[in-house]
Write a protein that holds these residues in place. Structure first.
Motif, PDB file in Angstrom:
ATOM      1  N   PRO A  41     -31.645  34.925 -32.724  1.00  0.00           N
ATOM      2  CA  PRO A  41     -31.601  36.248 -32.497  1.00  0.00           C
ATOM      3  C   PRO A  41     -32.131  37.081 -33.390  1.00  0.00           C
ATOM      4  CG  PRO A  41     -29.358  35.075 -31.891  1.00  0.00           C
ATOM      5  CD  PRO A  41     -30.183  34.138 -32.416  1.00  0.00           C
ATOM      6  N   ASP A  73     -32.890  41.345 -35.019  1.00  0.00           N
ATOM      7  CA  ASP A  73     -32.992  42.661 -34.994  1.00  0.00           C
ATOM      8  C   ASP A  73     -34.395  43.232 -35.255  1.00  0.00           C
ATOM      9  OD1 ASP A  73     -30.112  42.402 -34.427  1.00  0.00           O
ATOM     10  OD2 ASP A  73     -29.812  42.610 -36.426  1.00  0.00           O
ATOM     11  N   THR A  77     -36.320  46.967 -35.514  1.00  0.00           N
ATOM     12  CA  THR A  77     -36.190  48.378 -35.215  1.00  0.00           C
ATOM     13  C   THR A  77     -37.729  49.110 -35.251  1.00  0.00           C
ATOM     14  OG1 THR A  77     -34.194  48.461 -36.725  1.00  0.00           O
ATOM     15  CG2 THR A  77     -35.338  50.727 -36.531  1.00  0.00           C
ATOM     16  N   ARG A  85     -37.724  43.792 -23.897  1.00  0.00           N
ATOM     17  CA  ARG A  85     -36.082  42.976 -23.764  1.00  0.00           C
ATOM     18  C   ARG A  85     -36.499  41.918 -22.788  1.00  0.00           C
ATOM     19  NH1 ARG A  85     -34.356  48.498 -24.611  1.00  0.00           N
ATOM     20  NH2 ARG A  85     -33.541  48.796 -26.403  1.00  0.00           N
ATOM     21  N   VAL A 119     -34.435  39.289 -28.987  1.00  0.00           N
ATOM     22  CA  VAL A 119     -34.627  40.463 -29.757  1.00  0.00           C
ATOM     23  C   VAL A 119     -33.392  41.674 -29.186  1.00  0.00           C
ATOM     24  CG1 VAL A 119     -36.116  42.363 -30.467  1.00  0.00           C
ATOM     25  CG2 VAL A 119     -37.037  40.073 -30.164  1.00  0.00           C
ATOM     26  N   ASN A 120     -32.793  41.851 -30.566  1.00  0.00           N
ATOM     27  CA  ASN A 120     -31.949  43.081 -30.378  1.00  0.00           C
ATOM     28  C   ASN A 120     -32.672  44.315 -30.707  1.00  0.00           C
ATOM     29  OD1 ASN A 120     -29.554  44.908 -30.375  1.00  0.00           O
ATOM     30  ND2 ASN A 120     -29.255  44.449 -32.479  1.00  0.00           N
ATOM     31  N   LEU A 121     -33.231  45.104 -29.795  1.00  0.00           N
ATOM     32  CA  LEU A 121     -34.139  45.987 -29.961  1.00  0.00           C
ATOM     33  C   LEU A 121     -33.536  47.326 -30.421  1.00  0.00           C
ATOM     34  CD1 LEU A 121     -37.476  46.634 -29.972  1.00  0.00           C
ATOM     35  CD2 LEU A 121     -37.207  47.341 -27.722  1.00  0.00           C
ATOM     36  N   LYS A 122     -33.810  48.146 -31.407  1.00  0.00           N
ATOM     37  CA  LYS A 122     -33.375  49.696 -31.705  1.00  0.00           C
ATOM     38  C   LYS A 122     -34.362  50.408 -31.934  1.00  0.00           C
ATOM     39  CE  LYS A 122     -30.829  52.359 -35.005  1.00  0.00           C
ATOM     40  NZ  LYS A 122     -29.862  51.933 -36.253  1.00  0.00           N
ATOM     41  N   THR A 135     -32.617  51.710 -44.177  1.00  0.00           N
ATOM     42  CA  THR A 135     -32.856  51.370 -42.676  1.00  0.00           C
ATOM     43  C   THR A 135     -34.084  50.406 -42.296  1.00  0.00           C
ATOM     44  OG1 THR A 135     -31.582  53.430 -41.995  1.00  0.00           O
ATOM     45  CG2 THR A 135     -32.872  52.285 -40.371  1.00  0.00           C
ATOM     46  N   ASP A 170     -39.243  47.982 -38.747  1.00  0.00           N
ATOM     47  CA  ASP A 170     -40.232  46.620 -38.446  1.00  0.00           C
ATOM     48  C   ASP A 170     -41.219  47.053 -37.569  1.00  0.00           C
ATOM     49  OD1 ASP A 170     -38.503  44.574 -38.995  1.00  0.00           O
ATOM     50  OD2 ASP A 170     -37.135  45.534 -37.686  1.00  0.00           O
ATOM     51  N   SER A 173     -40.778  45.025 -43.207  1.00  0.00           N
ATOM     52  CA  SER A 173     -40.396  44.421 -42.244  1.00  0.00           C
ATOM     53  C   SER A 173     -40.018  42.797 -42.672  1.00  0.00           C
ATOM     54  CB  SER A 173     -41.143  44.190 -40.970  1.00  0.00           C
ATOM     55  OG  SER A 173     -40.343  43.380 -39.949  1.00  0.00           O
ATOM     56  N   HIS A 181     -39.319  40.417 -40.573  1.00  0.00           N
ATOM     57  CA  HIS A 181     -39.351  39.873 -39.368  1.00  0.00           C
ATOM     58  C   HIS A 181     -40.755  40.143 -38.700  1.00  0.00           C
ATOM     59  CE1 HIS A 181     -35.204  39.102 -39.218  1.00  0.00           C
ATOM     60  NE2 HIS A 181     -34.807  40.574 -39.428  1.00  0.00           N
TER      61      HIS A 181
END
Length: 440
Positions: free
Chosen positions: A50, A52, A54, A75, A81-84, A102, A105, A328, A330
């Motif tokens: 998993p 994250d 952003t 998604r 991927v925990n997408l924000k 904050t 990415d 980033s 990631h």
């Protein structure tokens, strides 16, 4: 020793050796690399960890709009991927995000956003290495869009395109039918448009109809001659140069061909567009930002007319780019998302929904907007220039140049100030804005 006992011992030993050999033979006979359950278990790839991610929306796309256009597809493709998404706004700009640590990415937005939201904060990252390691094929993209990104990135590549603005000469078929004139044709020159506009401009039953309107500032920013409004080396305006004066003159000539004495409201960009789209008092309108007439209009479209000294050249591309952030943690996951958004898998349905593809495949371009009723039967291929003009050398002040050029056009038309003077004043005004922005 008793012979019987000796024979039993020998036979036992022989049997033990045979069984051992048999077991060894069975082991070596198990399936190798070519298949088998045991092998499949060994080679089964581990599911991605998993992560994250952003995403920062430079152009202030709402979170709901982001999810509909991009988020749901991302998604679905990348369930790990925990997408924000963070939308650019008061308290949520780049300085605030950096100040609060904050994560950022991915950043995305229209072409000029690279300066004020990426490079100014040193968030750029050259993705050339990721393109190579992830075996991404740049050749599938519209070459002019890649060329522009290289110019923006100083020869590197900081981002990939996801959609681009279309352009076109839109026309109201009902007005042409009403006045008994032939529709605009494909491959027109601006001189031919001027003649057609003159025929369609008239006062009838107390209603003023116009043959043609445009947004001169938008036309400047995507000009078909590849002219630079600002010299990228000296950062001085080029508006006093002969090519720029001729470009302005070409727009002025079309308006003046109608013989009208224009008022301020008639040259206002928003009101001109409303006269075309809502009031049906304009026969033809050029759009350079991807907009199209409403479903209630009986409209169609042909390519933007070309200049005699640049035959067949269409407007410059105006793409929306996605960038991997330099801060980033990631970067590979971020790149994979961007690569997916510029792939056939995403581009084909996205293009059919009315977001023009960045792929060079002509068959895909012809599918533009086909999931929307308003595009059925329209000449959508005309909205993708076959030969986009060379991309200008962008600077952070293209939007300033656009506004100054628009103002100069209106001043010439409304106040009668000669063209040389308004272009000189426009250059001076633009130079001052650039110097002020640079703190000089």
């Amino acid at each position: 020793m008793n012979k019987t006992v000796l024979m039993k011992g020998v036979m036992c030993a022989f049997l033990t050796i045979a069984l051992t050999a048999c077991a060894a033979g069975q082991k070596s006979a198990e399936p190798g690399p070519s298949g088998g359950a045991a092998d499949a278990e060994v080679k089964q790839p581990k599911p991605p960890e998993p992560v994250d991610i952003t995403v920062f929306s430079i152009n202030r796309t709402t979170e709901d709009a982001f999810n509909k256009q991009y988020g749901e597809a991302i998604r679905s493709k990348f369930p790990h991927v925990n997408l924000k998404v963070v939308v650019n706004g008061k308290g949520t700009g780049i300085p605030e995000l950096i100040g609060s640590n904050t994560p950022i990415d991915i950043l995305y937005g229209s072409v000029e956003g690279i300066f004020t939201n990426v490079i100014d904060y040193k968030l750029q990252y050259d993705i050339t290495g990721l393109i190579q390691s992830r075996k991404y094929d740049l050749n599938k993209l519209e070459p002019s869009i890649v060329e522009l990104q290289r110019k923006l990135s100083g020869g590197k590549l900081y981002g990939l395109p996801v959609w681009t603005a279309t352009s076109g000469l839109f026309y109201n078929k009902d007005l042409f039918d009403k006045f008994g004139q032939p529709y605009p044709k494909e491959g027109m020159t601006w001189d031919e448009l001027a003649e057609l506009s003159k025929k369609m401009t008239r006062l009838e039953d107390g209603v003023q109809y116009y043959g043609y309107v445009t947004g001169p500032g938008a036309q400047m920013a995507t000009n078909q001659l590849g002219l630079d409004p600002i010299d990228p080396v000296t950062m001085k305006s080029n508006f006093t140069s002969e090519p720029w004066k001729q470009f302005m003159q070409s727009i002025v000539d079309i308006y003046k061909a109608s013989g009208l004495a224009y008022k301020a409201d008639e040259l206002d960009v928003a009101k001109s567009r409303a006269a075309f789209e809502k009031e049906s008092r304009v026969a033809m309108y050029t759009n350079y930002s991807g907009g199209t007439p409403p479903e209630t209009m009986n409209w169609d479209v042909v390519s933007v007319p070309s200049y005699k000294n640049a035959p067949g050249k269409g407007p410059q591309v105006y793409p929306n780019y996605w960038y991997v952030s330099g801060i980033s943690k990631h970067k590979e996951a971020a790149f994979d998302i961007i690569a997916f958004l510029s792939s056939d898998e995403f581009q084909i349905p996205h293009n059919r929904k009315g977001y023009a593809t960045v792929l060079k495949d002509e068959a895909i371009k012809k599918q533009y907007g086909q999931d929307m009723p308003k595009f059925k039967g329209k000449n959508v291929a005309a909205m993708f220039p076959k030969q986009p003009a060379p991309a200008m050398n962008y600077t952070p002040y293209v939007r300033n140049a656009q506004n100054v050029f628009q103002s100069a056009f209106q001043k010439h038309m409304l106040e009668g100030i000669d063209l040389n003077t308004v272009m000189r004043e426009a250059a001076e005004q633009l130079d001052k804005q650039v110097m002020d922005a640079q703190g000089k």
